[in-house]
Design a protein around this motif. Structure first.
Motif, PDB file in Angstrom:
ATOM      1  N   ARG A   1       0.721  -1.661  -4.788  1.00 32.20           N
ATOM      2  CA  ARG A   1      -0.642  -2.178  -4.687  1.00 32.20           C
ATOM      3  C   ARG A   1      -0.729  -3.239  -5.774  1.00 32.20           C
ATOM      4  O   ARG A   1      -0.502  -2.936  -6.940  1.00 32.20           O
ATOM      5  CB  ARG A   1      -1.665  -1.052  -4.901  1.00 32.20           C
TER       6      ARG A   1
ATOM      7  N   MET B   1      -4.168  14.962   2.524  1.00 31.75           N
ATOM      8  CA  MET B   1      -4.558  13.612   2.092  1.00 31.75           C
ATOM      9  C   MET B   1      -5.388  12.938   3.189  1.00 31.75           C
ATOM     10  O   MET B   1      -5.698  13.551   4.203  1.00 31.75           O
ATOM     11  CB  MET B   1      -3.312  12.790   1.806  1.00 31.75           C
ATOM     12  N   GLY B   2      -5.683  11.677   2.988  1.00 28.82           N
ATOM     13  CA  GLY B   2      -6.415  10.926   4.021  1.00 28.82           C
ATOM     14  C   GLY B   2      -7.560  10.094   3.475  1.00 28.82           C
ATOM     15  O   GLY B   2      -8.282   9.471   4.248  1.00 28.82           O
ATOM     16  N   ARG B   3      -7.755  10.080   2.157  1.00 29.99           N
ATOM     17  CA  ARG B   3      -8.931   9.417   1.554  1.00 29.99           C
ATOM     18  C   ARG B   3     -10.198   9.881   2.266  1.00 29.99           C
ATOM     19  O   ARG B   3     -10.422  11.057   2.362  1.00 29.99           O
ATOM     20  CB  ARG B   3      -8.819   7.892   1.653  1.00 29.99           C
TER      21      ARG B   3
ATOM     22  N   GLY C   1       0.839  -1.206   0.000  1.00 30.46           N
ATOM     23  CA  GLY C   1       0.000   0.000   0.000  1.00 30.46           C
ATOM     24  C   GLY C   1       0.870   1.251   0.000  1.00 30.46           C
ATOM     25  O   GLY C   1       2.062   1.202  -0.345  1.00 30.46           O
ATOM     26  N   GLY C   2       0.304   2.379   0.424  1.00 24.60           N
ATOM     27  CA  GLY C   2       1.051   3.647   0.413  1.00 24.60           C
ATOM     28  C   GLY C   2       2.275   3.575   1.311  1.00 24.60           C
ATOM     29  O   GLY C   2       2.186   3.102   2.434  1.00 24.60           O
TER      30      GLY C   2
ATOM     31  N   HIS D   1       1.616  14.538  -2.428  1.00 24.05           N
ATOM     32  CA  HIS D   1       2.515  13.465  -1.979  1.00 24.05           C
ATOM     33  C   HIS D   1       3.686  13.942  -1.124  1.00 24.05           C
ATOM     34  O   HIS D   1       4.407  13.101  -0.579  1.00 24.05           O
ATOM     35  CB  HIS D   1       3.003  12.656  -3.177  1.00 24.05           C
TER      36      HIS D   1
ATOM     37  N   ALA E   1       0.674   0.901   9.060  1.00 23.25           N
ATOM     38  CA  ALA E   1       1.538   1.922   8.453  1.00 23.25           C
ATOM     39  C   ALA E   1       0.741   2.645   7.384  1.00 23.25           C
ATOM     40  O   ALA E   1       0.477   2.089   6.319  1.00 23.25           O
ATOM     41  CB  ALA E   1       2.781   1.275   7.850  1.00 23.25           C
ATOM     42  N   THR E   2       0.297   3.824   7.700  1.00 25.68           N
ATOM     43  CA  THR E   2      -0.379   4.668   6.716  1.00 25.68           C
ATOM     44  C   THR E   2      -0.452   6.086   7.256  1.00 25.68           C
ATOM     45  O   THR E   2      -0.777   6.285   8.429  1.00 25.68           O
ATOM     46  CB  THR E   2      -1.811   4.176   6.376  1.00 25.68           C
ATOM     47  N   ILE E   3      -0.169   7.054   6.393  1.00 27.59           N
ATOM     48  CA  ILE E   3      -0.260   8.442   6.863  1.00 27.59           C
ATOM     49  C   ILE E   3      -1.709   8.798   7.196  1.00 27.59           C
ATOM     50  O   ILE E   3      -1.955   9.737   7.947  1.00 27.59           O
ATOM     51  CB  ILE E   3       0.303   9.474   5.847  1.00 27.59           C
ATOM     52  N   ASP E   4      -2.672   8.052   6.634  1.00 23.57           N
ATOM     53  CA  ASP E   4      -4.084   8.380   6.861  1.00 23.57           C
ATOM     54  C   ASP E   4      -4.510   8.130   8.310  1.00 23.57           C
ATOM     55  O   ASP E   4      -5.493   8.699   8.765  1.00 23.57           O
ATOM     56  CB  ASP E   4      -4.989   7.553   5.934  1.00 23.57           C
TER      57      ASP E   4
ATOM     58  N   ARG F   1       3.783  12.315   2.159  1.00 22.60           N
ATOM     59  CA  ARG F   1       4.182  10.912   2.333  1.00 22.60           C
ATOM     60  C   ARG F   1       5.682  10.726   2.492  1.00 22.60           C
ATOM     61  O   ARG F   1       6.145   9.617   2.766  1.00 22.60           O
ATOM     62  CB  ARG F   1       3.690  10.102   1.127  1.00 22.60           C
TER      63      ARG F   1
ATOM     64  N   GLU G   1      -9.053  15.638   1.659  1.00 19.64           N
ATOM     65  CA  GLU G   1      -9.335  15.310   0.252  1.00 19.64           C
ATOM     66  C   GLU G   1     -10.679  14.601   0.056  1.00 19.64           C
ATOM     67  O   GLU G   1     -11.228  14.641  -1.035  1.00 19.64           O
ATOM     68  CB  GLU G   1      -8.197  14.465  -0.347  1.00 19.64           C
TER      69      GLU G   1
END
Ligand SMILES: Nc1ncnc2c1ncn2[C@@H]1O[C@H](COP(=O)(O)OP(=O)(O)O)[C@@H](O)[C@H]1O
Ligand SMILES: O=P(O)(O)OC[C@H]1O[C@](O)(COP(=O)(O)O)[C@@H](O)[C@@H]1O
Length: 319
Positions: free
Chosen positions: A72, A170-172, A10-11, A251, A125-128, A254, A223
């Motif tokens: 991905r 970001m963050g979906r 993933g990211g 980005h 592990a994700t910035i979101d 990230r 976002e």
């Protein structure tokens, strides 16, 4: 000697490299042979793996991204490719995996475990920071620091020019990055997907503030909200009456030098993940909450959407 592998899926996040460094060091300390799997599940399928040594991880603790790549993978969704992955792991005698990723990556490994018996421990592990069951995911602290520095810089120009800046994070569909950045950067407006909004509510107040001498606005929008950032900017110009610009951070959130906190958490999470596997854990995710570190089931981590902390949400409105 038992073999253990690590991969990123993933990211990517800043913090993965410090985790890789510690993975190699701690595995060797525990009498295990560490392996790297390159480019996430693609590397499992393509047999892109290699035994890792100290020299592979020298000079990476200060680097963002991940030295072993992330991806991905569409192919890993198909059983025929997961069967190939299992054959590749068997050929190298690897039966334990540490995976850094998000809930999608953990769901994938759950399916893989049920089919192949390859034990794993997930490291969120994700910035979101949108994984249910854990207050913290690797990389979120560095991302927040990057956002903070960016907003501080934008504030300089916004105040010089009498402008309203709409800053998109970001963050979906998760507003965590926006909400924390709002609270810690003193922005005037914050819009996140979790909270419905009506811009009319801010009209009178913002106009009054301009009358009272306000020279600029900072609006932080996530976002995943229902409108484009450009529409919020247009609202500032046409309704509030202030020139406006949009800044989409994208980005840059990230990457960058991993923060001290992310480095420390990378260290601890890797330790816990390896200890858990050595203690016989079959499939789990190592989570961090107010009660400390806890292994949680894949079901718990992936079956529900993460809710934002109600206390933090209660601070959303500043006026
Ligand atoms: N239901 C699933 N079945 C099989 N593989 C999956 C599934 N969901 C996700 N994956 C795998 O995990 C990868 C990462 O998932 P994704 O949702 O993109 O990221 P994240 O782990 O950050 O949530 C996907 O590219 C895919 O290879
Ligand atoms: O890098 P891409 O493919 O453009 O994806 C962007 C998305 O990845 C993220 O940066 C991180 O998402 P994940 O950690 O869930 O992969 C999101 O905030 C963003 O919406």
């Amino acid at each position: 000697m038992k073999n253990i592998a690590i991969l990123c899926s993933g990211g990517d996040v800043s913090g993965m490299n410090p985790a890789l460094k510690h993975f190699v060091e701690y595995s060797i300390q525990k009498g295990l042979t560490p392996y790297f799997v390159y480019n996430g599940y693609e590397g499992l399928i393509d047999d892109d793996m290699k035994e890792a040594s100290y020299s592979d991880v020298s000079g990476i603790i200060n680097r963002g991204g991940t030295k072993i790549g992330s991806a991905r993978s569409q192919r890993f969704r198909e059983k025929k490719y997961r069967d190939i992955a299992k054959q590749n792991l068997d050929a190298r005698g690897i039966d334990m995996l540490v995976a850094m990723g998000g809930d999608g990556s953990f769901k994938a490994l759950d399916i893989f475990y049920k089919e192949s018996g390859v034990r794993f421990c997930g490291i969120p592990a994700t910035i979101d920071n949108d994984i249910n069951g854990t207050d913290y995911s690797l990389g979120v602290d560095t991302a927040l620091n990057i956002i903070k520095v960016s907003i501080d810089a934008i504030r300089d120009t916004a105040s010089s020019f009498r402008r309203a800046f709409v800053i998109e994070t970001m963050g979906r569909d998760c507003g965590y990055l926006a909400l924390i950045s709002h609270l810690t950067s003193g922005s005037e407006l914050c819009l996140i997907p979790e909270v419905d909004y009506d811009l009319k509510k801010y009209e009178q107040e913002f106009k009054k503030q301009i009358k009272n001498g306000r020279r600029y606005f900072i609006a932080i929008v996530s976002e995943g909200i229902k409108q484009d950032s450009s529409e919020i900017s247009e609202w500032f110009e046409s309704v509030i009456g202030m020139e406006s610009r949009v800044s989409i951070l994208g980005h840059i959130q990230r990457g960058g030098n991993p923060s001290t906190y992310d480095r420390l958490m990378a260290y601890k999470l890797v330790n816990k993940a390896i200890d858990g596997l050595l203690d016989g854990n079959q499939m789990s995710v190592i989570c961090y909450t107010k009660s400390g570190f806890e292994f949680k089931t894949i079901e718990e981590v992936t079956s529900k959407k993460k809710e934002l902390d109600p206390e933090l949400l209660s601070y959303l409105e500043r006026f």
